[in-house]
Write a protein that holds these residues in place. Sequence first.
Motif, short mmCIF file in Angstrom:
data_model
loop_
_atom_site.label_atom_id
_atom_site.label_comp_id
_atom_site.label_asym_id
_atom_site.label_seq_id
_atom_site.Cartn_x
_atom_site.Cartn_y
_atom_site.Cartn_z
N GLY A 145 0.82 -1.19 0.00
CA GLY A 145 0.00 0.00 0.00
C GLY A 145 0.86 1.25 0.00
O GLY A 145 2.02 1.23 -0.42
N SER A 146 0.29 2.33 0.49
CA SER A 146 0.98 3.61 0.55
C SER A 146 2.17 3.54 1.50
O SER A 146 2.03 3.10 2.65
CB SER A 146 0.01 4.69 1.03
OG SER A 146 0.67 5.79 1.60
N TYR A 147 3.32 3.97 1.03
CA TYR A 147 4.52 3.96 1.88
C TYR A 147 4.28 4.78 3.15
O TYR A 147 4.51 4.30 4.26
CB TYR A 147 5.71 4.54 1.11
CG TYR A 147 6.98 4.62 1.92
CD1 TYR A 147 7.86 3.55 1.97
CD2 TYR A 147 7.30 5.78 2.63
CE1 TYR A 147 9.03 3.61 2.72
CE2 TYR A 147 8.46 5.85 3.39
CZ TYR A 147 9.32 4.77 3.44
OH TYR A 147 10.47 4.85 4.19
N THR A 148 3.79 5.99 2.99
CA THR A 148 3.57 6.87 4.15
C THR A 148 2.51 6.30 5.07
O THR A 148 2.68 6.28 6.30
CB THR A 148 3.16 8.28 3.68
OG1 THR A 148 4.19 8.81 2.84
CG2 THR A 148 2.95 9.20 4.87
N GLY A 149 1.41 5.84 4.49
CA GLY A 149 0.34 5.28 5.30
C GLY A 149 0.80 4.08 6.12
O GLY A 149 0.50 3.97 7.31
N LEU A 150 1.52 3.18 5.49
CA LEU A 150 2.02 2.00 6.19
C LEU A 150 2.98 2.38 7.31
O LEU A 150 2.94 1.81 8.40
CB LEU A 150 2.72 1.05 5.20
CG LEU A 150 1.80 0.30 4.24
CD1 LEU A 150 2.63 -0.40 3.16
CD2 LEU A 150 0.95 -0.72 5.00
N ARG A 151 3.86 3.35 7.03
CA ARG A 151 4.82 3.77 8.06
C ARG A 151 4.09 4.31 9.29
O ARG A 151 4.45 4.02 10.43
CB ARG A 151 5.75 4.85 7.51
CG ARG A 151 6.72 4.40 6.45
CD ARG A 151 7.64 3.29 6.87
NE ARG A 151 8.46 3.59 8.03
CZ ARG A 151 9.29 2.73 8.62
NH1 ARG A 151 9.38 1.50 8.13
NH2 ARG A 151 10.01 3.07 9.65
N ILE A 152 3.05 5.11 9.06
CA ILE A 152 2.31 5.70 10.18
C ILE A 152 1.63 4.61 11.01
O ILE A 152 1.71 4.60 12.24
CB ILE A 152 1.27 6.70 9.65
CG1 ILE A 152 1.98 7.94 9.08
CG2 ILE A 152 0.30 7.12 10.76
CD1 ILE A 152 1.06 8.89 8.34
N GLY A 153 0.96 3.69 10.35
CA GLY A 153 0.26 2.63 11.06
C GLY A 153 1.18 1.70 11.81
O GLY A 153 0.94 1.38 12.98
N VAL A 154 2.25 1.27 11.15
CA VAL A 154 3.19 0.34 11.79
C VAL A 154 3.94 1.01 12.94
O VAL A 154 4.14 0.42 14.00
CB VAL A 154 4.17 -0.23 10.75
CG1 VAL A 154 5.31 -0.99 11.42
CG2 VAL A 154 3.43 -1.15 9.78
#
Length: 223
Positions: free
Chosen positions: A69-78
């Motif tokens: 998915g979105s690099y930024t989105g995944l980083r925020i969630g993880v």
Amino acid sequence: MDYILNIETSTKNCSVSIAKEGKTIICKEIAEEGYSHAERLHVFIEASLKEAGIVYKDLSAIAVSKGPGSYTGLRIGVSAAKGLCFALGLPLIAVDTLKVLASQATISGGYIVPMIDARRMEVYSSIFTADFEQVRNVEAEIISENSFENFEETLYFVGDCAEKCEAVLIKEKFVFLEKIKYPSANEMSVLSYEKYKKRETVDVAYFEPFYLKDFLITTPKKK
């Protein structure tokens, strides 16, 4: 009682759910063009816990959608999930994003093809049976009129790629379930609880999202 906090931020949808023994009791989410995940995520978590009538110490585990998915989105969630796990001493569960997306579809035959928009005509996709068994691994692929030619059965597409793919995938066997656009923490509840019961957790310190492709940082050309 086993309570699991589920976090899904791999697309435009910022989504959080509280599940009690695999059943969603609270789900908060919003899909916005501006990717407001950084501002919304912790607000949603706090509000979900409050509405569920529990506190952080009541949680048994934290689950996060692992990608692609979105690099930024995944980083925020993880990052949020790992931080909570470290602070609370809880196990971390990683759930396949495309399976979360596929789980929203109900079909009696054929296959479910969850797709997440990448760029241009490229998508991240996988293929699942009606019972959500994976029959093809996750791929980053360019969609063309020859895509999925090895499948004779009806293929049901879910995700945010309908607009750009319908003009290319025009055969009768291709069906777009356009109401299903984004993965949601609501569908994570069952999947994360199954992993929790089997103790399928990941190492909090070393876990990284499944980006599928390298994240490229470009710099503007000099004039």
